[in-house]
Design a protein around this motif. Structure first.
Motif, mmCIF file in Angstrom:
data_model
loop_
_atom_site.group_PDB
_atom_site.id
_atom_site.type_symbol
_atom_site.label_atom_id
_atom_site.label_comp_id
_atom_site.label_asym_id
_atom_site.label_seq_id
_atom_site.Cartn_x
_atom_site.Cartn_y
_atom_site.Cartn_z
ATOM 1 N N LEU A 186 0.579 -1.396 -0.249
ATOM 2 C CA LEU A 186 0.219 -0.199 0.152
ATOM 3 C C LEU A 186 0.690 1.158 0.460
ATOM 4 O O LEU A 186 0.392 2.437 -0.776
ATOM 5 N N LYS A 187 1.801 1.064 0.401
ATOM 6 C CA LYS A 187 2.485 2.769 0.936
ATOM 7 C C LYS A 187 4.584 2.664 -0.028
ATOM 8 O O LYS A 187 4.786 3.201 0.560
ATOM 9 N N ARG A 188 4.323 1.380 -0.761
ATOM 10 C CA ARG A 188 5.655 1.488 -1.764
ATOM 11 C C ARG A 188 5.789 1.770 -2.315
ATOM 12 O O ARG A 188 5.214 2.767 -2.707
ATOM 13 N N GLU A 189 7.107 2.240 -2.436
ATOM 14 C CA GLU A 189 7.605 3.510 -3.572
ATOM 15 C C GLU A 189 6.757 2.992 -4.819
ATOM 16 O O GLU A 189 6.321 4.297 -6.102
ATOM 17 N N ASP A 190 7.002 1.463 -4.909
ATOM 18 C CA ASP A 190 6.631 0.790 -6.449
ATOM 19 C C ASP A 190 4.808 -0.248 -6.140
ATOM 20 O O ASP A 190 4.936 -0.780 -6.524
ATOM 21 N N GLY A 191 4.826 1.082 -5.179
ATOM 22 C CA GLY A 191 3.528 0.062 -4.564
ATOM 23 C C GLY A 191 1.669 0.725 -5.350
ATOM 24 O O GLY A 191 2.035 1.092 -6.357
ATOM 25 N N TRP A 192 0.835 0.308 -4.245
ATOM 26 C CA TRP A 192 -0.671 1.532 -4.818
ATOM 27 C C TRP A 192 -1.013 2.654 -5.159
ATOM 28 O O TRP A 192 -1.374 3.000 -5.886
ATOM 29 N N ASP A 193 -0.105 3.746 -4.039
ATOM 30 C CA ASP A 193 -0.547 4.840 -4.685
ATOM 31 C C ASP A 193 0.331 5.084 -5.731
ATOM 32 O O ASP A 193 -0.274 6.229 -6.539
#
Length: 493
Positions: free
Chosen positions: A155-162
């Motif tokens: 959810l909060k990874r740089e390569d994640g959901w956002d």
């Protein structure tokens, strides 16, 4: 001639010392991380090194901090994660580009890739994919009604959901789930979409479809060994045996063996390495029996009581001081209250740069959580002693210290013991999270069980922890029975 013999002797001693040096191998708390870390550990042990396993580390941030601060020496990582999450670089950075950046920034190194790319992906059930014509991640933008559940880290990874949602124009609001539980949720049709690793064994088992990354958001996630530059040269050479040794199909099969055949990670890793001729055959006895439960229970007890004893030593006299100087009490209690509100896993992660991983940060965190109930109950117990009794003690000629020692503390003891009792029970439960920073204890069963979605393994840690809490309640009840006069005991109980 004598100097040559002496030189050879020193070299042999150096090799012997190197072989005996303990190398700490870390592992993130997910299925594949355990298997790859066991491979590293087994290869090092086969090469003569003593290995200390520090598994169940809580995700990338915790694992990297442990490596950066030399709390561990090596763990398996992925090039895409290093680039995006650790170095905050463009996702197109290659493995070759990472080496100088890691060396210059933190004196860290990576091995050559193991041979498989475990990229992030989004998956949906085959039935839903057919019904809604879902083939690519872009297709999700046309179905805002879909229920999306994502692992907390993603959810909060740089390569994640956002960033993925911005890249594809997705408007859905995902729900956070533990990665291992997300598959169960999608299988039971409680969610429609989740994140996955392309080598997860559940993809084939649950008949899921991997949506094509048609706008090329995800980088390559080549599995590598991530280690400190100080790792012995011979250990680095041993670890490089894994270079190009594992295919995606082989990794997916090993993940499936752990998930659905209930085989231990060590057994799976050993079987693979032996079949490839990377290590010699060795016995891999299961470590999940009664002996292991007792060992982890003992570690759990040690963590709990070291922290509890430290909290008593600090909070009890501090409570007396604050009783004597009440003007300071609000400030101190406010600070202690703030510490109590910090989420356990966050506090453990914050302590890693200061205290590394293992027992020390776990005891510090448990100590901080135990302070408030002991401190508050000590103060309340002393403040609520009946004023007439204090006046009688003063009229008898007792000094302030004598009045405190002979009258006020004994009368406040039921409340003080209740605070210690509460702190002990809190510590038993919170200590299960110590597994996330390699401190061991019953939490190891729970964390590993969550990663494998294995209820029996979760219960193997949860049931003894609950029994330990019940035993503590009975112990403190017995202490109260022995130390507190009957009329006061009945009043409290």
């Amino acid at each position: 001639m004598r100097s040559i013999v002496y030189t050879i002797f020193l070299i042999m001693c150096s090799i012997a010392v190197q072989a005996q040096k303990s190398i700490r191998v870390g592992a993130k708390h997910f299925n594949e991380g355990y298997i790859l870390s066991e491979m590293i550990a087994l290869i090092l042990e086969d090469g003569g090194f003593t290995v200390e396993r520090k598994f169940n580390l809580g995700g990338t941030v915790v694992s990297f901090e442990a490596l950066r601060t030399s709390a561990i020496d090596i763990y398996p990582e992925y090039t895409g994660t290093i680039a995006a999450e650790i170095l905050k670089q463009n996702r197109s950075v290659t493995a070759a580009d990472l080496a100088p950046l890691l060396r210059d920034n933190w004196s860290l190194e990576i091995s050559a890739p193991y041979g498989f790319n475990n990229t992030y992906a989004l998956v949906v059930p085959q039935e839903l994919a057919d019904k809604a014509a879902l083939k690519t991640i872009s297709d999700l933008a046309q179905h805002s009604e879909l229920r999306i559940g994502m692992s907390f880290e993603f959810l909060k990874r740089e390569d994640g959901w956002d960033n993925l949602a911005r890249h594809y124009g997705l408007r859905q609001q995902p729900t956070g789930l533990e990665h291992g539980l997300a598959y169960q949720a999608i299988h039971e049709k409680k969610i429609d979409v989740t994140d996955a690793y392309s080598t997860d064994g559940e993809i084939k088992r649950y008949e899921l479809v991997v949506l094509k990354d048609d706008k090329v958001f995800f980088p390559e996630y080549q599995a590598v060994s991530f280690y400190t530059a100080a790792l012995p040269v011979r250990a680095k050479a041993l670890v490089h045996k894994l270079t190009g040794a594992i295919t995606e199909t082989e990794m997916q099969r090993m993940n499936s063996q752990a998930l659905f055949e209930q085989r231990s990670h060590r057994e799976i890793a050993n079987e693979f390495l032996v079949s490839k001729g990377l290590i010699g055959s060795k016995d891999t006895a299961s470590d999940s029996g009664i002996a292991s439960i007792l060992e982890k229970t003992w570690i759990h007890i040690q963590l709990t009581f070291m922290a509890l004893l430290a909290a008593i030593v600090v909070a009890f006299p501090l409570g007396i001081v604050l009783y004597r100087y009440p003007a300071l009490s609000k400030v101190v209690l406010y600070i202690a209250g703030i510490l109590q509100t910090i989420p356990s896993i966050a506090l453990l992660a914050l302590l890693i740069p200061l205290a590394g991983i293992g027992t020390t940060p776990a005891v510090i965190a448990l100590f901080l959580y135990a302070l408030l109930p002991i401190l508050r109950n000590t103060m309340i117990g002393l403040f609520t002693v009946d004023p007439p009794l204090k006046n009688v003690a003063t009229a008898m000629g007792l000094t302030r210290m004598q009045r405190l020692r002979l009258v006020e503390i004994p009368l406040a003891m039921p409340m003080i013991l209740a605070g210690i009792r509460t702190a002990a029970v809190i510590n038993v439960g919170t200590a299960t999270l110590a597994a996330f920073i390699g401190a061991g204890g019953l939490g190891e069963f729970i964390v590993t069980g969550l990663a494998l979605n294995n209820t029996s393994l979760i219960l193997k840690g949860a049931v003894p922890a609950a029994l330990l809490a019940v035993i503590l309640e009975l112990v403190f009840e017995a202490i109260e029975w022995l130390l507190i006069p009957r009329h006061l005991r009945q009043k409290v109980l």
